[in-house]
Design a protein around this motif. Structure first.
Motif, PDB file in Angstrom:
ATOM      1  N   VAL A  61      22.796  25.694 -57.370  1.00  0.00           N
ATOM      2  CA  VAL A  61      23.280  26.693 -56.406  1.00  0.00           C
ATOM      3  C   VAL A  61      24.751  26.436 -56.087  1.00  0.00           C
ATOM      4  N   GLN A  62      25.097  25.178 -55.872  1.00  0.00           N
ATOM      5  CA  GLN A  62      26.486  24.846 -55.535  1.00  0.00           C
ATOM      6  C   GLN A  62      27.432  25.198 -56.682  1.00  0.00           C
ATOM      7  N   MET A  63      27.014  24.858 -57.912  1.00  0.00           N
ATOM      8  CA  MET A  63      27.860  25.154 -59.084  1.00  0.00           C
ATOM      9  C   MET A  63      28.060  26.656 -59.233  1.00  0.00           C
ATOM     10  N   LEU A  64      26.993  27.423 -59.021  1.00  0.00           N
ATOM     11  CA  LEU A  64      27.086  28.883 -59.194  1.00  0.00           C
ATOM     12  C   LEU A  64      27.942  29.503 -58.089  1.00  0.00           C
ATOM     13  N   LYS A  65      27.808  28.974 -56.866  1.00  0.00           N
ATOM     14  CA  LYS A  65      28.654  29.470 -55.760  1.00  0.00           C
ATOM     15  C   LYS A  65      30.123  29.225 -56.085  1.00  0.00           C
ATOM     16  N   ASP A  66      30.411  28.019 -56.579  1.00  0.00           N
ATOM     17  CA  ASP A  66      31.793  27.671 -56.917  1.00  0.00           C
ATOM     18  C   ASP A  66      32.377  28.613 -57.970  1.00  0.00           C
ATOM     19  N   LYS A  67      31.493  29.115 -58.851  1.00  0.00           N
ATOM     20  CA  LYS A  67      31.967  29.994 -59.939  1.00  0.00           C
ATOM     21  C   LYS A  67      31.775  31.470 -59.606  1.00  0.00           C
ATOM     22  N   ASN A  68      31.369  31.754 -58.362  1.00  0.00           N
ATOM     23  CA  ASN A  68      31.108  33.141 -57.933  1.00  0.00           C
ATOM     24  C   ASN A  68      30.089  33.835 -58.826  1.00  0.00           C
ATOM     25  N   TYR A  80      25.445  21.640 -65.777  1.00  0.00           N
ATOM     26  CA  TYR A  80      25.635  22.762 -64.842  1.00  0.00           C
ATOM     27  C   TYR A  80      27.118  23.077 -64.669  1.00  0.00           C
ATOM     28  N   GLU A  81      27.947  22.026 -64.599  1.00  0.00           N
ATOM     29  CA  GLU A  81      29.392  22.252 -64.432  1.00  0.00           C
ATOM     30  C   GLU A  81      29.959  23.044 -65.601  1.00  0.00           C
ATOM     31  N   LEU A  82      29.514  22.686 -66.810  1.00  0.00           N
ATOM     32  CA  LEU A  82      30.095  23.315 -67.998  1.00  0.00           C
ATOM     33  C   LEU A  82      29.457  24.657 -68.330  1.00  0.00           C
ATOM     34  N   PHE A  83      28.145  24.757 -68.133  1.00  0.00           N
ATOM     35  CA  PHE A  83      27.431  25.927 -68.659  1.00  0.00           C
ATOM     36  C   PHE A  83      26.742  26.767 -67.586  1.00  0.00           C
ATOM     37  N   GLY A  84      26.795  26.335 -66.329  1.00  0.00           N
ATOM     38  CA  GLY A  84      26.159  27.102 -65.254  1.00  0.00           C
ATOM     39  C   GLY A  84      24.670  27.271 -65.502  1.00  0.00           C
ATOM     40  N   ASN A  85      24.160  28.450 -65.199  1.00  0.00           N
ATOM     41  CA  ASN A  85      22.729  28.709 -65.372  1.00  0.00           C
ATOM     42  C   ASN A  85      22.436  29.196 -66.788  1.00  0.00           C
ATOM     43  N   SER A  86      22.782  28.373 -67.767  1.00  0.00           N
ATOM     44  CA  SER A  86      22.476  28.661 -69.175  1.00  0.00           C
ATOM     45  C   SER A  86      21.666  27.495 -69.722  1.00  0.00           C
ATOM     46  N   PRO A  87      20.878  27.744 -70.774  1.00  0.00           N
ATOM     47  CA  PRO A  87      20.074  26.641 -71.319  1.00  0.00           C
ATOM     48  C   PRO A  87      20.939  25.544 -71.932  1.00  0.00           C
ATOM     49  N   PHE A  88      20.580  24.307 -71.661  1.00  0.00           N
ATOM     50  CA  PHE A  88      21.179  23.166 -72.362  1.00  0.00           C
ATOM     51  C   PHE A  88      20.122  22.076 -72.427  1.00  0.00           C
ATOM     52  N   LEU A  89      20.343  21.102 -73.308  1.00  0.00           N
ATOM     53  CA  LEU A  89      19.343  20.056 -73.513  1.00  0.00           C
ATOM     54  C   LEU A  89      19.856  18.715 -73.013  1.00  0.00           C
ATOM     55  N   VAL A  90      19.065  18.096 -72.135  1.00  0.00           N
ATOM     56  CA  VAL A  90      19.315  16.707 -71.728  1.00  0.00           C
ATOM     57  C   VAL A  90      18.135  15.894 -72.236  1.00  0.00           C
ATOM     58  N   LYS A  91      18.412  14.901 -73.061  1.00  0.00           N
ATOM     59  CA  LYS A  91      17.319  14.146 -73.695  1.00  0.00           C
ATOM     60  C   LYS A  91      17.639  12.660 -73.724  1.00  0.00           C
ATOM     61  N   MET A  92      16.641  11.860 -73.367  1.00  0.00           N
ATOM     62  CA  MET A  92      16.827  10.413 -73.412  1.00  0.00           C
ATOM     63  C   MET A  92      16.903   9.945 -74.866  1.00  0.00           C
ATOM     64  N   ILE A  93      17.848   9.054 -75.130  1.00  0.00           N
ATOM     65  CA  ILE A  93      18.030   8.527 -76.490  1.00  0.00           C
ATOM     66  C   ILE A  93      17.115   7.315 -76.646  1.00  0.00           C
ATOM     67  N   SER A  94      15.996   7.545 -77.305  1.00  0.00           N
ATOM     68  CA  SER A  94      14.960   6.510 -77.399  1.00  0.00           C
ATOM     69  C   SER A  94      14.175   6.692 -78.700  1.00  0.00           C
ATOM     70  N   GLU A  95      13.688   5.563 -79.251  1.00  0.00           N
ATOM     71  CA  GLU A  95      12.892   5.665 -80.488  1.00  0.00           C
ATOM     72  C   GLU A  95      11.570   6.368 -80.229  1.00  0.00           C
ATOM     73  N   VAL A  96      11.010   6.089 -79.046  1.00  0.00           N
ATOM     74  CA  VAL A  96       9.688   6.644 -78.713  1.00  0.00           C
ATOM     75  C   VAL A  96       9.827   7.595 -77.540  1.00  0.00           C
ATOM     76  N   GLU A  97       9.357   8.814 -77.734  1.00  0.00           N
ATOM     77  CA  GLU A  97       9.462   9.806 -76.675  1.00  0.00           C
ATOM     78  C   GLU A  97       8.285   9.661 -75.702  1.00  0.00           C
ATOM     79  N   ASP A  98       8.595   9.690 -74.401  1.00  0.00           N
ATOM     80  CA  ASP A  98       7.536   9.675 -73.383  1.00  0.00           C
ATOM     81  C   ASP A  98       6.741  10.961 -73.454  1.00  0.00           C
ATOM     82  N   ILE A  99       5.411  10.832 -73.410  1.00  0.00           N
ATOM     83  CA  ILE A  99       4.560  12.032 -73.361  1.00  0.00           C
ATOM     84  C   ILE A  99       3.903  12.071 -71.992  1.00  0.00           C
ATOM     85  N   LEU A 100       3.963  13.221 -71.329  1.00  0.00           N
ATOM     86  CA  LEU A 100       3.402  13.369 -69.987  1.00  0.00           C
ATOM     87  C   LEU A 100       1.929  13.756 -70.092  1.00  0.00           C
ATOM     88  N   ASN A 101       1.108  13.129 -69.241  1.00  0.00           N
ATOM     89  CA  ASN A 101      -0.339  13.348 -69.332  1.00  0.00           C
ATOM     90  C   ASN A 101      -0.876  14.167 -68.154  1.00  0.00           C
TER      91      ASN A 101
END
Lengths: 143, 80
Positions: free
Chosen positions: A29-36, B51-72
């Motif tokens: 929300v803060q980031m989007l507000k900052d970017k209007n 969020y700073e760079l792409f706002g409300n657009s899809p992006f991927l944040v992924k832990m760099i690990s040999e074994v991926e955690d699986i949620l149960n």
């Protein structure tokens, strides 16, 4: 200590079901507000507190209503499937009495039946104390 | 599902995992449109930068690990 307490009729049969608000995270929300840019909306959902869930889950149609985008992908195991890829979203979850968990990693996945739209998992429960009083049909969560 | 929003980013992550493990094991990769933006010590920092760079657009944040955690999930409410 912020908390809510709710009495649930027929708690044994229905389970710990409560109404919560799913909102975009404060950071977004803060980031989007900052970017209007437009701020995604909040949506009220019916949620079940589920100690058998590693993470909090929301139905995909709810995420579509809020209009937030994924920040990751995780794999999940369920009683009927193994290693299913699901999108992960960052959001805030607001419980009754305005008890807010500002940053939760929600998973979007289909939930059986029409009435439950969200499972509150241990990723949120780790922040506090959950009291399930079966005799009095009362659920309390302190953070 | 991989055919959707983050396919390019997931494919990139998997193709570069060996390299990333050598340099930034245990950290979090921020990937967007099939490109590594940076690696971060914490997941929160990676998401914040996303969020700073792409706002409300899809992006991927992924832990760099040999074994991926699986949620149960034990509940049969989950229909996956």
């Amino acid at each position: 200590m912020p908390s809510f307490t709710t009495q649930i009729a027929n708690l044994y049969k229905s389970g710990p079901i409560i109404e919560v608000l799913i909102s975009p995270s404060r950071l977004l929300v803060q980031m989007l507000k900052d970017k209007n840019q437009p701020i995604p909306q909040s949506v009220k959902v019916l949620a079940m507190i589920d100690t058998g869930a590693t993470s909090t889950v929301v139905r995909s149609d709810i995420i579509e209503k809020i209009e937030i985008n994924p920040i990751g992908v995780v794999k999940i195991n369920t009683p009927s499937s193994v290693g299913v890829e699901c999108y992960q979203y960052q959001a805030a979850v607001v419980f009754p009495n305005n008890l807010a968990i500002e940053t939760a990693d929600l998973i979007a996945a289909p939930l059986q039946g029409q009435h439950i739209q969200c499972l509150i998992g241990r990723d949120i429960l780790k922040h506090g104390v959950l009291i399930y009083n079966g005799y009095a049909q009362i659920v309390t969560f302190n953070v | 599902m991989r055919a959707d929003l983050l396919k390019k980013d997931l494919d990139y992550f998997e193709s570069k995992l060996g390299e990333l493990l050598g340099k930034s094991k245990g950290e979090y990769a921020l990937i967007h449109e099939g490109q590594l933006i940076d690696t971060f010590k914490s997941k929160e920092d990676a998401i914040k930068r996303g969020y700073e760079l792409f706002g409300n657009s899809p992006f991927l944040v992924k832990m760099i690990s040999e074994v991926e955690d699986i949620l149960n999930f034990t509940s049969n409410l989950l229909a996956s």
